[in-house]
Motif scaffolding. Structure first.
Motif, PDB file in Angstrom:
ATOM      1  N   PRO A   1       0.822  -1.216   0.000  1.00 31.71           N
ATOM      2  CA  PRO A   1       0.000   0.000   0.000  1.00 31.71           C
ATOM      3  C   PRO A   1       0.855   1.265   0.000  1.00 31.71           C
ATOM      4  CG  PRO A   1      -0.849  -1.583   1.590  1.00 31.71           C
ATOM      5  CD  PRO A   1       0.477  -2.115   1.123  1.00 31.71           C
ATOM      6  N   TYR A   2       0.382   2.252  -0.735  1.00 28.47           N
ATOM      7  CA  TYR A   2       1.082   3.534  -0.742  1.00 28.47           C
ATOM      8  C   TYR A   2       0.874   4.262   0.581  1.00 28.47           C
ATOM      9  CZ  TYR A   2       1.445   2.882  -5.808  1.00 28.47           C
ATOM     10  OH  TYR A   2       1.724   2.394  -7.054  1.00 28.47           O
ATOM     11  N   GLY A   3       1.881   5.015   0.976  1.00 31.10           N
ATOM     12  CA  GLY A   3       1.805   5.797   2.198  1.00 31.10           C
ATOM     13  C   GLY A   3       3.027   6.684   2.302  1.00 31.10           C
ATOM     14  N   TYR A   4       3.192   7.325   3.433  1.00 34.40           N
ATOM     15  CA  TYR A   4       4.301   8.271   3.561  1.00 34.40           C
ATOM     16  C   TYR A   4       5.663   7.589   3.478  1.00 34.40           C
ATOM     17  CZ  TYR A   4       4.899   6.876   8.482  1.00 34.40           C
ATOM     18  OH  TYR A   4       5.123   6.168   9.638  1.00 34.40           O
ATOM     19  N   LYS A   5       5.731   6.312   3.807  1.00 34.68           N
ATOM     20  CA  LYS A   5       6.986   5.567   3.671  1.00 34.68           C
ATOM     21  C   LYS A   5       7.181   5.030   2.260  1.00 34.68           C
ATOM     22  CE  LYS A   5       6.886   3.915   8.469  1.00 34.68           C
ATOM     23  NZ  LYS A   5       6.793   2.691   9.313  1.00 34.68           N
ATOM     24  N   ASN A   6       6.091   4.879   1.536  1.00 35.80           N
ATOM     25  CA  ASN A   6       6.117   4.298   0.190  1.00 35.80           C
ATOM     26  C   ASN A   6       5.152   5.076  -0.710  1.00 35.80           C
ATOM     27  OD1 ASN A   6       6.763   2.199  -1.814  1.00 35.80           O
ATOM     28  ND2 ASN A   6       4.648   1.524  -1.518  1.00 35.80           N
ATOM     29  N   PRO A   7       5.498   6.346  -1.035  1.00 37.12           N
ATOM     30  CA  PRO A   7       4.565   7.163  -1.813  1.00 37.12           C
ATOM     31  C   PRO A   7       4.444   6.696  -3.256  1.00 37.12           C
ATOM     32  CG  PRO A   7       6.643   8.316  -1.496  1.00 37.12           C
ATOM     33  CD  PRO A   7       6.710   7.079  -0.651  1.00 37.12           C
ATOM     34  N   TYR A   8       3.274   6.943  -3.827  1.00 37.39           N
ATOM     35  CA  TYR A   8       3.066   6.724  -5.252  1.00 37.39           C
ATOM     36  C   TYR A   8       4.131   7.527  -6.011  1.00 37.39           C
ATOM     37  CZ  TYR A   8       0.660   7.224  -9.796  1.00 37.39           C
ATOM     38  OH  TYR A   8       0.329   7.253 -11.131  1.00 37.39           O
TER      39      TYR A   8
END
Length: 247
Positions: A174-181
């Motif tokens: 899932p995208y998030g602040y640790k793994n942004p789109y």
């Protein structure tokens, strides 16, 4: 009223505000002894050492005649969309869960608004997402209108992945602040920027683009964190706002 009910309810404010929209030709002048409340996320909060405090210092030095007072109401992780990504540690704070109390207990003449980078929760764009941000901005302005407080809207800061790339970005989690789109900057934040710069509302006195100068100078304005500007970036924000307010 829960978050989603609030967003749906304030869609009516969005329509109403369009009907009373003012012209793009805005003239705004600071008045002496103004109290300016600064609302935003962790970029605004900045541990009390960011652009808000730099603005205070700059006005105290270069325009002491105005005797302005800046109040920092920034809150880490906050949004105006009421959204939270899956891998965030708990629900993100939501401005409208605290805004009424702030406005009721503080004498504010002008509000500075700086949201957006968290509001898309670092994922892909959608019409629903863009509408949620637009309604969030309008809802903020409607709250100010009830209190007869003017507003200055800042564009969201950029996601500076060129200056501070994050390793191991993946579409498989899932995208998030640790793994942004990967295209969050161009497909989401640029749209949020456009929403702010084209805002039409009677209490919005001025819109200021801080996104463009930060993006253009991201190599010196960011270190290893693509979300939070370093002190040089905060000073650039303060200088950009100062110039816009003293033209």
């Amino acid at each position: 009223m829960n978050r989603r009910q609030f967003i749906n309810h304030t869609a009516l404010a969005l329509v109403a505000s369009h009907l009373i929209a003012c012209s793009n030709e805005k003239k705004f002048k600071l008045k002496k002894d103004m109290v300016i409340g600064c609302f935003g996320d962790s970029i605004t909060h900045a541990g009390g050492r960011g652009y808000v405090e730099m603005l205070q210092a700059k006005f105290d030095k270069e325009r002491p005649d105005l005797n302005l007072r800046f109040l920092n109401f920034g809150k880490s992780s906050e949004t105006v969309t009421g959204l939270t990504e899956e891998d965030h540690p708990g629900p993100r704070p939501y401005l409208f869960e605290r805004l009424d109390e702030i406005l009721a207990t503080n004498k504010i003449d002008l509000a500075l608004f700086c949201y957006g980078i968290n509001c898309g929760i670092y994922g892909k764009p959608s019409e629903k997402l863009l509408k949620s941000f637009k309604i969030g901005v309008y809802s903020f302005l409607e709250k100010l209108r009830q209190k007869q407080i003017g507003a200055i809207l800042l564009t969201p800061p950029p996601l500076a992945l060129e200056a501070a790339p994050l390793p191991h970005l993946s579409d498989d989690v899932p995208y998030g602040y640790k793994n942004p789109y990967p295209k969050y900057e161009t497909e989401v934040l640029m749209k949020f920027k456009e929403i702010v710069l084209t805002m039409q509302h009677p209490v919005s006195k001025l819109e200021i683009d801080i996104h463009t100068p930060l993006l253009e100078k991201q190599q010196v304005c960011y270190d290893s964190d693509p979300i939070h500007p370093n002190p040089i970036g905060h000073q650039l924000m303060a200088d950009t706002i100062f110039r816009s307010l003293t033209f």
